[in-house]
Scaffold this motif. Structure first.
Motif, PDB file in Angstrom:
ATOM      1  N   LYS A 133       0.834  -1.191   0.000  1.00 54.15           N
ATOM      2  CA  LYS A 133       0.000   0.000   0.000  1.00 54.15           C
ATOM      3  C   LYS A 133       0.872   1.245   0.000  1.00 54.15           C
ATOM      4  O   LYS A 133       2.019   1.223   0.395  1.00 54.15           O
ATOM      5  N   ALA A 138       4.507   5.774   7.639  1.00 45.17           N
ATOM      6  CA  ALA A 138       4.059   4.424   7.928  1.00 45.17           C
ATOM      7  C   ALA A 138       5.199   3.437   7.742  1.00 45.17           C
ATOM      8  O   ALA A 138       6.052   3.605   6.874  1.00 45.17           O
ATOM      9  N   LYS A 148       5.446   0.475   4.143  1.00 38.13           N
ATOM     10  CA  LYS A 148       4.616   0.983   3.063  1.00 38.13           C
ATOM     11  C   LYS A 148       5.460   1.877   2.166  1.00 38.13           C
ATOM     12  O   LYS A 148       6.568   2.266   2.510  1.00 38.13           O
ATOM     13  N   ASN A 196      -2.984   1.884  17.944  1.00 37.34           N
ATOM     14  CA  ASN A 196      -2.417   0.559  17.669  1.00 37.34           C
ATOM     15  C   ASN A 196      -1.988  -0.084  18.984  1.00 37.34           C
ATOM     16  O   ASN A 196      -1.262   0.512  19.774  1.00 37.34           O
ATOM     17  N   GLU A 256       1.687  -2.734  10.043  1.00 38.74           N
ATOM     18  CA  GLU A 256       0.702  -1.685   9.765  1.00 38.74           C
ATOM     19  C   GLU A 256       0.834  -0.489  10.702  1.00 38.74           C
ATOM     20  O   GLU A 256      -0.019   0.392  10.727  1.00 38.74           O
ATOM     21  N   THR A 303       1.894   3.055  12.000  1.00 39.28           N
ATOM     22  CA  THR A 303       2.294   4.362  11.492  1.00 39.28           C
ATOM     23  C   THR A 303       2.916   5.159  12.634  1.00 39.28           C
ATOM     24  O   THR A 303       2.678   4.877  13.810  1.00 39.28           O
TER      25      THR A 303
END
Length: 299
Positions: free
Chosen positions: A2, A25, A28, A108, A204, A206
């Motif tokens: 992504k 991030a 990514k 997160n 995932e 960030t």
């Protein structure tokens, strides 16, 4: 993979602070159309400015199978003060505090793990061979341990930086009459933390890089004498650390004082060495080592 989303915002803080925030991030890819904007607040004398932040085009990622990882994100930006048109401040350097905060996504559940696996370092650039370039306490941003709950990592540095006549970033230290100090910042992922564990816990994640630059207070040196009735903290005669001085720390004040005026330097309770210095004809500046074993000298 992504794409990585870049969010840059102007942040208004107390104390005449310039601040930017950029969201990055892990694992990514950065989009090609990255842009950065900054907000500027001012004091009566000096604006503190941060340039656009640059970085590479690849995000942090571990070694996974045959894929080669990248465990360091590098950021670059410039800092300086800009003298206001109405300012009576006429020194070439100004005391400032630079603060960098690395904040993992607080939504997160692995934010504390991020703090454990990330190391942050930063360095402000000065001309090679100078006292400021050779002294860690003058150019290295000091980062504390990550907060065990939030994973947030904060670093600060209180130091002197260039004051420019405008917001021109063209001439860096070592290239002539410098207009700014370059800053290098690195965010490093523990290179032993990779493979499936990274993908499961941090792939995932960030994080946000917040950078602020503003006024700072510290014990500084002053010129005092007949011109100000021996006042020991007169801001008009506040000296600044000479960031282009080689080998030793030197305090300086650029300006003219009437020929024959007696004066001394003072820093805290420390006075310059006797006898009193006497302002010469055609004076352009005064210099002192900030200690009792040194006398004020002139240019």
């Amino acid at each position: 993979m992504k794409k990585k989303n870049i969010i840059v915002s102007s942040i208004a803080l107390l104390g005449a602070v310039t601040a930017i925030g950029t969201s990055f991030a892990l694992y990514k890819v950065m989009p090609e159309d990255q842009t950065a904007n900054i907000g500027i607040n001012t004091t009566a004398d000096v604006n503190y400015q941060i340039s656009e932040v640059t970085t590479d085009n690849e995000a942090l990622r571990p070694n996974v199978g045959e894929e080669t990882g990248k465990n360091v994100d590098t950021f670059g930006f410039n800092i300086h003060g800009v003298r206001n048109e109405s300012s009576v401040f006429n020194q070439p350097y100004v005391l400032a505090q630079l603060t960098v905060t690395i904040t993992p996504d607080q939504e997160n559940e692995n934010k504390a793990l991020f703090g454990e696996k990330i190391t942050v370092a930063g360095d402000v650039g000065y001309k090679e061979g100078t006292f400021f370039a050779n002294t860690d306490a003058r150019h290295k941003i000091v980062f504390g341990e990550a907060d065990p709950t939030t994973g947030i990592i904060t670093g600060t540095l209180k130091t002197y930086i260039y004051v420019a006549a405008n917001d021109d970033w063209s001439v860096a230290p070592g290239e002539g009459v410098a207009t700014h100090n370059p800053v290098n910042l690195t965010v490093t992922l523990d290179d032993t933390y990779n493979g499936a564990s990274f993908v499961e816990n941090l792939a995932e994640m960030t994080y946000t890089v917040d950078i602020s630059l503003g006024e700072a207070s510290d014990e500084v040196a002053y010129l005092t004498g007949e011109m100000n009735s021996w006042t020991s903290n007169d801001d008009t005669y506040q000296m600044v650390a000479n960031i282009e001085k080689e080998e030793v720390l030197e305090w300086m004040w650029l300006g003219t004082i009437t020929e024959g005026t007696q004066l001394k330097g003072i820093k805290g309770t420390t006075w310059s060495a006797d006898p009193n210095a006497v302002a010469p004809a055609n004076m352009t500046g005064a210099y002192w080592n900030g200690r009792g074993d040194g006398a004020v000298t002139f240019s």
